[in-house]
Design an enzyme around this catalytic site. Structure first.
Site, short mmCIF file in Angstrom:
data_model
loop_
_atom_site.label_atom_id
_atom_site.label_comp_id
_atom_site.label_asym_id
_atom_site.label_seq_id
_atom_site.Cartn_x
_atom_site.Cartn_y
_atom_site.Cartn_z
N HIS A 199 62.97 43.15 66.63
CA HIS A 199 61.64 43.50 66.10
C HIS A 199 60.61 43.62 67.23
O HIS A 199 59.41 43.49 66.99
CB HIS A 199 61.09 42.45 65.12
CG HIS A 199 61.78 42.37 63.79
ND1 HIS A 199 61.94 41.18 63.13
CD2 HIS A 199 62.35 43.31 63.01
CE1 HIS A 199 62.56 41.39 61.98
NE2 HIS A 199 62.84 42.68 61.90
N ARG A 260 69.51 36.69 55.08
CA ARG A 260 70.11 35.95 56.20
C ARG A 260 69.63 34.51 56.22
O ARG A 260 68.46 34.24 55.93
CB ARG A 260 69.74 36.60 57.54
CG ARG A 260 70.26 38.01 57.68
CD ARG A 260 69.89 38.58 59.06
NE ARG A 260 69.88 40.02 59.00
CZ ARG A 260 68.92 40.79 59.51
NH1 ARG A 260 67.91 40.26 60.15
NH2 ARG A 260 69.00 42.09 59.39
N GLU A 403 55.90 50.43 63.39
CA GLU A 403 56.91 50.59 64.44
C GLU A 403 57.09 52.05 64.83
O GLU A 403 57.31 52.37 66.00
CB GLU A 403 58.23 49.97 63.97
CG GLU A 403 58.17 48.46 63.96
CD GLU A 403 59.21 47.79 63.08
OE1 GLU A 403 59.07 47.85 61.85
OE2 GLU A 403 60.16 47.22 63.63
#
Ligand code: ADP
Length: 417
Positions: A199, A260, A403
């Site tokens: 990230h 996760r 992003e």
């Protein structure tokens, strides 16, 4: 690429036409391609799209032109990434934004794992592509798809600069004491086992935007960035440089995520093998796909979890509390790592949208100078904003990540500098 003198990776490319101002950003996953076309004169989006379920009979393309026009959808089998990119190129051409246009300056690729070598965006040469391939063993799920995307784009526009922007790059500044695991050094080095972090594009963008929001130079600020999406990671950023981050060799370490586990005693894996008779692949799936919020309460969407908590659902409440407890521990840990914290910043799907998560994550941390103002926290906005009370010692902020814009910006800057 800063450490490999044999590479041509960081050289500037000057063969893009001087007036070319568009950048195509590609994010290639194993069965999907996301794309965005940006105009770098005003950093605006011209079109975005997603091709998903590549290789299946139910493939789907959704294309959204952003300067007029309705979203368009196509379904039916798209065999591979080559076909996917061609389908996307057709959609762009239908909007007068064809990839054969001289206005296209470069293609920027999100590449998940750049190892230690790539600390900067890098023009993709044969050597660079080989190095990204060499990193497949440490990013088996991501780098192969990224490589396929790059090869496909190269075939489509072999004359155009293609730039790799790495998720790991921002974290290459981590000191050795934060990046190394405390395991046998020879074994670690032989297998390139260390903490790389992910990230990074988001952490870089958000920490810089936070400095803008506060009207202070990034070099003067110590910031904790909490990127809370489906995947989630925290980072400690001192003067614009990452000094620690929560993801490690892979994106499994750290915070509780959608599916996760985040941090776990590694002995759990031996136990699952020896006692539960699970295979390595089964444990991999358990920890990456069937854990986190999904494992705890069967749901990974924070909106739905909050709805269930409000209805008195105990499993959802416990999942929420575990998620928050981990987050709080990282805020505390990174406060200690940084020594002085100027801002704590929330970003990504959960961080930008979930007021209850922001409130709970910092509750009881007044001793650290951390507080959230209830009215400010309740405001819904797509803009960077402060949610700490007036005059607070530590700024608490919500800064939407972007992003694609960061990848486009880094790509464009590289080919023009
Ligand atoms: P990804 O890691 O897939 O890029 P995003 O950053 O888009 O993830 O975040 C997706 C997650 O954001 C969803 O799974 C959901 O939990 C959360 N989310 C999105 N909108 C909201 C909302 N309005 N309130 C709370 N959570 C939200």
């Amino acid at each position: 690429m800063t450490t490999d003198p044999t590479s041509e990776g960081s050289r500037s490319m000057t063969d893009a036409p001087a007036d070319a101002h568009r950048v195509l950003v590609l994010n290639s996953g194993s069965s999907s391609v996301k794309y965005q076309l940006l105009d770098m004169r005003d950093r605006s989006r011209l079109a975005t799209g997603l091709v998903e379920r590549i290789g299946e009979s139910s493939s789907r393309l959704v294309h959204t032109p952003l300067k007029g026009g309705e979203p368009r959808e196509r379904s039916g089998r798209i065999a591979d990434h080559g076909e996917a990119l061609k389908a996307a190129a057709d959609e762009l051409a239908a909007d007068g934004l064809g990839l054969d246009s001289p206005e296209l300056a470069a293609i920027g690729h999100r590449v998940v794992h750049g190892g230690l070598k790539f600390s900067e965006p890098t023009v993709i040469t044969d050597d660079v592509l080989k190095e990204i391939e060499r990193l497949v063993p440490v990013a088996p799920l991501h780098n192969p798809a990224n490589i396929t995307g790059i090869r496909t784009a190269q075939a489509l526009r072999p004359d155009l600069p293609q730039v790799a922007v790495f998720d790991t790059a921002f974290h290459t500044t981590m000191p050795e004491h934060a990046a190394r695991y405390a395991i046998d050094v020879e074994t670690a080095d032989a297998h390139r086992i260390r903490r790389y972090g992910f990230h990074g594009t988001s952490h870089a963008y958000v920490s810089r935007r936070t400095a803008e929001l506060l009207g202070r130079p990034v070099a003067d600020l110590n910031v904790i960035v909490l990127h809370l999406g489906n995947g989630a990671s925290a980072s400690a950023v001192a003067g614009g440089r990452c000094v620690d981050t929560s993801m490690g060799l892979t994106p499994l370490e750290g915070l509780v995520m959608g599916t996760r586990s985040g941090d776990i005693d590694p002995a759990v894996t031996f136990h699952l093998k020896r006692v539960a008779g699970m295979s390595t692949d089964e444990i991999d799936v358990l920890l990456n796909k069937r854990s986190g919020l999904v494992g705890l309460c069967g749901e990974n969407d924070m909106r739905e979890i909050r709805r269930r908590v409000d209805e008195g659902d105990e499993r959802a409440a416990l999942a929420f509390d575990i998620y928050i407890h981990r987050l709080k521990k990282y805020v505390g840990a990174y406060s200690a790592v940084l020594g002085r914290v100027d801002a704590v910043v929330f970003t990504a799907g959960v961080g930008e949208n979930s007021a209850p998560v922001r409130k709970a994550a910092l509750a009881g941390m007044e001793g650290f100078g951390l507080a959230v103002d209830a009215d400010r926290n309740a405001v819904r906005s797509g803009e960077p904003r402060l949610i700490s009370p007036e005059g607070a010692r530590v700024a608490v902020a919500v800064v939407p990540t972007d992003e694609e814009l960061e990848i486009a910006g880094q790509t464009f800057d590289l080919i023009h500098n």
